[in-house]
Design an enzyme around this catalytic site. Structure first.
Site, mmCIF file in Angstrom:
data_model
loop_
_atom_site.group_PDB
_atom_site.id
_atom_site.type_symbol
_atom_site.label_atom_id
_atom_site.label_comp_id
_atom_site.label_asym_id
_atom_site.label_seq_id
_atom_site.Cartn_x
_atom_site.Cartn_y
_atom_site.Cartn_z
ATOM 1 C CB THR A 74 17.458 9.445 12.575
ATOM 2 O OG1 THR A 74 17.263 8.184 13.208
ATOM 3 C CG2 THR A 74 18.616 10.168 13.243
ATOM 4 C CE LYS A 100 9.684 0.042 10.607
ATOM 5 N NZ LYS A 100 11.104 0.197 10.294
#
Lengths: 254, 68
Positions: free
Chosen positions: A206, A96
């Protein structure tokens, strides 16, 4: 439901997760296993010789596809360097790409991301670039050989949801690669919203890692992603400004 | 002999290999990657490669992380 296919790998769970910010790494296997997570991202950092040598990979079940990220890279060259080091671990060739040089909003540098994508595709990587949703930049990533495009929903770690909705919608419509919404997704409903629009997957870190119960939150996200996908492939109805009765308009009791 | 390890100046005895250094630091050899003077050093080279005066070594590993 048809799995998502990237690099000839079948991915039936379209919720990808990041492994940062968990209060205890020991919970990560439960998060992954209880929701059947398949794709996870990890970062590469200097070993701290003065601290405990924790190995994140021992918390990652073997069936998972590891998608290391180039977080910390400020330009294309650094991203390429990190990607090659990540591959040298022997954990596969997915990467990524993240190139960030803005400290306030952590917004990705699309131009540098495109450069890094070209180099790494040429070098045999399966490249999934994180980007600011911009159609022209996305087209260049396609030309460069990216395996998927990962536009942000809102800035990293903000939990503000799909603020870039219209731009992501355009990417989904115009780009033939899988669109994976990455960053900013704070609630399962927002993940569902992205999937209802036709996103191929969602990456969440998160919102799961900092939940009171990350295992349950991952389940909630996983269900939302599945529901959103099911709705998308079922054909979402059009909206209308005026009412349309659902009951017959004849035979009223008068 | 002086060299740089993860950005910090270090001293080490002559004739120390990369493998020795990692062992001395109690690092699990299977969980790290090594960059030696800007080049990735394959695992198979660690026992053969001596650390030289002025070398720049980076030792990295995967950590939990989503973005940035």
């Amino acid at each position: 439901m048809k799995p998502l296919i990237i690099d000839n790998k079948e991915i039936s769970n379209r919720l990808f997760i990041g492994t940062g910010k968990f209060s205890s790494k020991n919970i990560i296997p439960d998060v992954i296993n209880s929701s059947g997570i398949q794709v996870i991202t990890v970062a590469l950092r200097r070993v701290d010789f003065d601290a405990d040598d924790e190995n994140i990979l021992k918390h990652v079940p073997k069936h998972c596809i590891l998608m290391p990220n180039t977080s910390g890279a400020r330009n294309a060259d650094e991203a390429v360097r990190i990607a090659r080091l990540a591959r040298a671990t022997g954990c596969g060739n997915w990467i990524k790409i993240e190139v960030i040089n803005d400290n306030k909003y952590l917004l990705p540098d699309n131009a540098e991301t495109i450069k890094a994508t070209r180099v790494l595709v040429e070098d045999g990587f399966v490249v999934l670039p994180y980007m600011s949703p911009d159609l022209m930049a996305a087209r260049k990533l396609v030309e460069a050989g990216a395996a998927a495009i990962m536009p942000l929903g809102s800035p990293i770690g903000t939990n503000r949801g799909l603020k870039t909705k219209e731009l992501v919608r355009i990417l989904i419509e115009e780009i033939k690669l899988p669109i994976i919404v990455d960053a900013g997704i704070g609630k399962p409903s927002e993940a569902a919203e992205a999937m209802e629009m036709g996103a191929s997957a969602v990456l969440v870190n998160t919102a799961i890692a900092t939940a009171s119960d990350p295992v349950k939150m991952a389940e909630a996200f996983s269900q939302a992603v599945k529901a959103g996908r099911t709705a998308f492939i079922s054909g979402m109805p059009e909206t209308s400004l005026t009412a349309g009765a659902s009951s017959p308009l004849t035979g009223f009791l008068r | 002999m002086n060299f740089i390890l993860n950005g910090k100046a270090q001293q080490i005895n002559d004739s120390t290999t990369i493998w020795d250094l990692l062992s001395e630091k109690s690092i699990n050899h299977n969980t790290v990657v090594v960059e030696h003077n800007g080049k990735i050093l394959e695992h198979t080279q660690w026992q053969k490669t001596l650390i030289n005066q002025g070398d720049n070594l980076e030792v990295l590993k995967f950590v939990g992380g989503g973005s940035q």
